[in-house]
Design an enzyme around this catalytic site. Structure first.
Site, PDB file in Angstrom:
ATOM      1  N   SER A   1       5.380  -0.807   3.761  1.00  0.00           N
ATOM      2  CA  SER A   1       5.620  -2.138   4.315  1.00  0.00           C
ATOM      3  C   SER A   1       5.623  -3.173   3.196  1.00  0.00           C
ATOM      4  O   SER A   1       4.736  -3.173   2.337  1.00  0.00           O
ATOM      5  CB  SER A   1       4.532  -2.515   5.316  1.00  0.00           C
ATOM      6  OG  SER A   1       4.479  -1.576   6.355  1.00  0.00           O
TER       7      SER A   1
ATOM      8  N   GLN B 228       0.870  -1.198   0.000  1.00  0.00           N
ATOM      9  CA  GLN B 228       0.000   0.000   0.000  1.00  0.00           C
ATOM     10  C   GLN B 228       0.893   1.229   0.000  1.00  0.00           C
ATOM     11  O   GLN B 228       1.682   1.427   0.927  1.00  0.00           O
ATOM     12  CB  GLN B 228      -0.860  -0.037   1.259  1.00  0.00           C
ATOM     13  CG  GLN B 228      -1.766   1.142   1.446  1.00  0.00           C
ATOM     14  CD  GLN B 228      -1.994   1.432   2.928  1.00  0.00           C
ATOM     15  OE1 GLN B 228      -1.084   1.331   3.739  1.00  0.00           O
ATOM     16  NE2 GLN B 228      -3.211   1.783   3.276  1.00  0.00           N
TER      17      GLN B 228
ATOM     18  N   SER C 208       1.695   6.854   2.104  1.00  0.00           N
ATOM     19  CA  SER C 208       2.472   7.850   2.859  1.00  0.00           C
ATOM     20  C   SER C 208       3.647   8.398   2.058  1.00  0.00           C
ATOM     21  O   SER C 208       4.288   7.673   1.297  1.00  0.00           O
ATOM     22  CB  SER C 208       3.026   7.223   4.140  1.00  0.00           C
ATOM     23  OG  SER C 208       1.983   6.718   4.912  1.00  0.00           O
TER      24      SER C 208
ATOM     25  N   GLU D 149      -8.182  -1.339   6.417  1.00  0.00           N
ATOM     26  CA  GLU D 149      -6.906  -1.437   7.142  1.00  0.00           C
ATOM     27  C   GLU D 149      -7.138  -1.421   8.656  1.00  0.00           C
ATOM     28  O   GLU D 149      -6.585  -2.225   9.391  1.00  0.00           O
ATOM     29  CB  GLU D 149      -5.992  -0.280   6.742  1.00  0.00           C
ATOM     30  CG  GLU D 149      -4.678  -0.253   7.525  1.00  0.00           C
ATOM     31  CD  GLU D 149      -3.684   0.775   6.994  1.00  0.00           C
ATOM     32  OE1 GLU D 149      -4.101   1.733   6.318  1.00  0.00           O
ATOM     33  OE2 GLU D 149      -2.489   0.602   7.254  1.00  0.00           O
TER      34      GLU D 149
ATOM     35  N   ASN E 182      -2.609   7.110  16.848  1.00  0.00           N
ATOM     36  CA  ASN E 182      -3.682   7.109  17.853  1.00  0.00           C
ATOM     37  C   ASN E 182      -4.405   8.446  17.891  1.00  0.00           C
ATOM     38  O   ASN E 182      -5.628   8.503  18.036  1.00  0.00           O
ATOM     39  CB  ASN E 182      -3.101   6.807  19.239  1.00  0.00           C
ATOM     40  CG  ASN E 182      -2.750   5.335  19.404  1.00  0.00           C
ATOM     41  OD1 ASN E 182      -2.891   4.553  18.463  1.00  0.00           O
ATOM     42  ND2 ASN E 182      -2.287   4.962  20.578  1.00  0.00           N
TER      43      ASN E 182
HETATM   44  C1  LIG Z   1       5.378   0.074  11.021  1.00  0.00           C
HETATM   45  C2  LIG Z   1       4.790   1.045  10.035  1.00  0.00           C
HETATM   46  C3  LIG Z   1       4.318   0.565   8.826  1.00  0.00           C
HETATM   47  C4  LIG Z   1       3.782   1.450   7.894  1.00  0.00           C
HETATM   48  N1  LIG Z   1       3.372   0.936   6.688  1.00  0.00           N
HETATM   49  C5  LIG Z   1       2.854   1.775   5.753  1.00  0.00           C
HETATM   50  C6  LIG Z   1       2.478   1.271   4.467  1.00  0.00           C
HETATM   51  O1  LIG Z   1       2.597   0.071   4.186  1.00  0.00           O
HETATM   52  N2  LIG Z   1       2.001   2.141   3.550  1.00  0.00           N
HETATM   53  C7  LIG Z   1       1.854   3.468   3.815  1.00  0.00           C
HETATM   54  O2  LIG Z   1       1.364   4.192   2.942  1.00  0.00           O
HETATM   55  N3  LIG Z   1       2.218   3.985   5.019  1.00  0.00           N
HETATM   56  C8  LIG Z   1       2.720   3.174   5.990  1.00  0.00           C
HETATM   57  N4  LIG Z   1       3.108   3.674   7.213  1.00  0.00           N
HETATM   58  C9  LIG Z   1       3.037   5.135   7.448  1.00  0.00           C
HETATM   59  C10 LIG Z   1       1.954   5.542   8.439  1.00  0.00           C
HETATM   60  O3  LIG Z   1       0.678   5.439   7.861  1.00  0.00           O
HETATM   61  C11 LIG Z   1       2.289   6.997   8.861  1.00  0.00           C
HETATM   62  O4  LIG Z   1       3.529   6.949   9.551  1.00  0.00           O
HETATM   63  C12 LIG Z   1       1.215   7.579   9.750  1.00  0.00           C
HETATM   64  O5  LIG Z   1       0.030   7.812   9.024  1.00  0.00           O
HETATM   65  C13 LIG Z   1       1.676   8.878  10.425  1.00  0.00           C
HETATM   66  O6  LIG Z   1       2.172   9.795   9.501  1.00  0.00           O
HETATM   67  P1  LIG Z   1       3.577  10.526   9.716  1.00  0.00           P
HETATM   68  O7  LIG Z   1       4.577   9.467  10.093  1.00  0.00           O
HETATM   69  O8  LIG Z   1       3.834  11.374   8.524  1.00  0.00           O
HETATM   70  O9  LIG Z   1       3.379  11.430  11.012  1.00  0.00           O
HETATM   71  P2  LIG Z   1       2.758  12.894  11.049  1.00  0.00           P
HETATM   72  O10 LIG Z   1       1.473  12.906  10.281  1.00  0.00           O
HETATM   73  O11 LIG Z   1       3.802  13.897  10.682  1.00  0.00           O
HETATM   74  O12 LIG Z   1       2.404  13.031  12.586  1.00  0.00           O
HETATM   75  C14 LIG Z   1       3.360  13.402  13.579  1.00  0.00           C
HETATM   76  C15 LIG Z   1       2.609  13.510  14.919  1.00  0.00           C
HETATM   77  O13 LIG Z   1       1.605  14.534  14.832  1.00  0.00           O
HETATM   78  C16 LIG Z   1       0.328  14.009  15.189  1.00  0.00           C
HETATM   79  N5  LIG Z   1      -0.717  14.607  14.370  1.00  0.00           N
HETATM   80  C17 LIG Z   1      -0.664  14.820  13.018  1.00  0.00           C
HETATM   81  N6  LIG Z   1      -1.833  15.378  12.616  1.00  0.00           N
HETATM   82  C18 LIG Z   1      -2.624  15.485  13.714  1.00  0.00           C
HETATM   83  C19 LIG Z   1      -3.946  15.984  13.937  1.00  0.00           C
HETATM   84  N7  LIG Z   1      -4.681  16.462  12.922  1.00  0.00           N
HETATM   85  N8  LIG Z   1      -4.427  15.943  15.208  1.00  0.00           N
HETATM   86  C20 LIG Z   1      -3.691  15.463  16.242  1.00  0.00           C
HETATM   87  N9  LIG Z   1      -2.421  14.991  16.098  1.00  0.00           N
HETATM   88  C21 LIG Z   1      -1.909  14.989  14.842  1.00  0.00           C
HETATM   89  C22 LIG Z   1       0.422  12.530  14.891  1.00  0.00           C
HETATM   90  O14 LIG Z   1      -0.524  11.784  15.633  1.00  0.00           O
HETATM   91  C23 LIG Z   1       1.863  12.217  15.293  1.00  0.00           C
HETATM   92  O15 LIG Z   1       1.941  12.018  16.684  1.00  0.00           O
HETATM   93  C24 LIG Z   1       3.671   2.831   8.176  1.00  0.00           C
HETATM   94  C25 LIG Z   1       4.144   3.318   9.396  1.00  0.00           C
HETATM   95  C26 LIG Z   1       4.704   2.442  10.323  1.00  0.00           C
HETATM   96  C27 LIG Z   1       5.193   2.989  11.638  1.00  0.00           C
END
Ligand SMILES: Cc1cc2nc3c(=O)[nH]c(=O)nc-3n(C[C@H](O)[C@H](O)[C@H](O)COP(=O)(O)OP(=O)(O)OC[C@H]3O[C@@H](n4cnc5c(N)ncnc54)[C@H](O)[C@@H]3O)c2cc1C
Length: 405
Positions: A158, A123, A126, A241, A367
């Protein structure tokens, strides 16, 4: 062989016969590359035994069975560790989305090989500048005659290093607001211009990757859903998902499960300690509550009622349960959770499980973001302010667009 509507006991018996004979011995010790062929053989045998895609339509290779039969299989499978990890994204997210949104041609082409483990899916949502706010993504797809040309970068993908196909979200119209200009595509991960680079996590493994698209050419019929409707397609996939992450099969003896932690407490002679007992009882109650909630979601989904925002409850509850288990494990295992005899495979497995817990609060939506969805869509609390809702994407200052302002 298709399963019958009526008999859960029959599938339970069939599952037990199959699992006792077919789970490959010693597979958890295999390196990721060695695991793939073993996992593919296992998944094909699972399908041949009528135990893969139990609730999926029979015309595309599923079994056309019921949620109760699926649950009966899962309960039986919880007694085993299965080599099905490489198929989690395909089975949990891409397959259900293909069934919801795919054309007849796409469903006939992709669903059966996915169920048989012949093709692995990933998928690709991100990006470095678009995680929680995935609609801000910058990977673009431009129409060129009969083809689409995709360029950009994804991250945290992933399983991309083993994937044959991916569901990729790309921007097809930067002149409309960010949610309106997206399209989902099926991408061949072996196509010219796709580059995959592994990323290492804190457990020492490299389960996810950066993926680069350098003018990758896709046929016109690679669109999954409708052009410009990628956000709706993404919401569909994210719903699947959350349910699949919240409701994935948990091994009965998994390292952070209450049963395993109770065994460690007994072995250490602390199982009579009231604080340990209270912690384990609370953990067990939460495990049961979540399992029942997930059963209900899957029964409702099989009856045609998609989980919607309740998938966020399952995802959030699954992640917070793991944190509770981590704290209980720390209290019970003590220093054994961080330093162990190199020959003690169970202690090493516990430590790896502990190190994996933080990822559960991020992967599949953090979360905080699940809480926002629950507050807004289930509890009727005020929505987060969206100042960019009506602004053409081209004018937003996000990702690298911020630097070019
Ligand atoms: C083990 C793992 C596997 C993954 N696999 C995939 C995959 O297969 N495909 C894929 O596409 N993605 C994948 N991801 C990515 C994952 O979906 C993103 O890491 C996730 O959506 C968070 O985005 P970010 O890391 O850009 O954090 P950010 O969006 O930058 O967030 C940083 C912090 O800000 C907080 N935050 C952001 N916006 C808000 C809001 N509006 N209100 C309150 N708090 C907020 C977040 O909760 C977090 O604590 C994976 C991630 C992990 C850790």
């Amino acid at each position: 062989m298709a399963v019958s509507e009526s008999d859960d006991a029959e599938i339970r018996r069939r599952a037990e016969d199959f699992l006792r004979g077919e789970v490959p011995a010693g597979w958890p010790e295999l390196a990721p590359d060695e695991l793939i062929p073993v996992a593919k053989r296992f998944q094909a045998a699972l399908h041949d035994a009528g135990l893969a895609g139990i609730t999926w339509p029979a015309e595309y290779g599923g079994q056309g069975g019921t949620a109760a039969q699926e649950r009966a299989f899962r309960e039986q499978a919880a007694g085993y560790e299965l080599p099905t990890g490489p198929f989690v994204i395909g089975m949990g997210m891409c397959g259900p989305t293909l069934l919801d949104l795919g054309t007849e041609v796409q469903k006939n082409r992709y669903v059966r090989p996915l169920l048989r483990g012949e093709e692995i899916w990933c998928q690709l949502f991100s990006e470095p500048g678009a995680g929680s706010d995935v609609a801000s993504l910058q990977t673009r797809a431009v129409r060129d005659g009969g083809e689409w040309v995709i360029s950009g970068q994804k991250v945290w993908t992933s399983g991309a290093q083993h994937a044959d196909f991916g569901a990729v979200l790309a921007r097809t119209d930067p002149d409309v607001p960010k949610h309106a200009g997206l399209t989902m595509f099926v991408i061949d991960m072996h196509a010219a211009g796709v580059a995959v680079r592994p990323l290492r996590d804190m457990t020492g493994g490299a389960p996810f990757n950066e993926v680069y698209f350098d003018e990758v050419r896709l046929p016109a019929d690679a669109v999954l859903g409708e052009v410009g409707q990628g956000w709706a397609a993404a919401v569909t996939m994210l719903g699947h998902e959350r349910v699949s992450l919240g409701g994935s099969v948990r091994r009965r003896d998994e390292p952070l499960g209450s049963a395993n932690l109770a065994g460690i407490a007994r072995a250490k002679g602390i199982s009579a300690d009231p604080s340990v007992r209270a912690g384990l009882a609370a953990l067990h109650a939460k495990e049961r509550a979540l399992a029942l909630f997930n059963t209900r979601l899957s029964q409702e989904a099989a009856a045609g009622a998609p989980p919607g925002a309740r998938g966020s409850v399952a995802k959030l509850a699954g992640a917070t349960l793991l944190w509770d288990a981590l704290h209980a494990a720390g209290e019970i295992a003590g220093t054994d959770a961080v330093a162990w005899d190199p020959d003690d495979a169970a202690a090493e497995e516990l430590s790896t499980a502990i190190n994996s817990v933080p990822a559960s609060s991020i992967a599949g939506g953090t979360n905080q973001v699940q809480r926002n969805i629950i507050g807004d869509r289930l509890l009727g609390l005020p929505k987060e302010p969206q100042v960019d809702k009506d602004v053409p994407f081209r004018e937003l200052r996000v990702g690298t667009q911020r630097e070019t302002s």
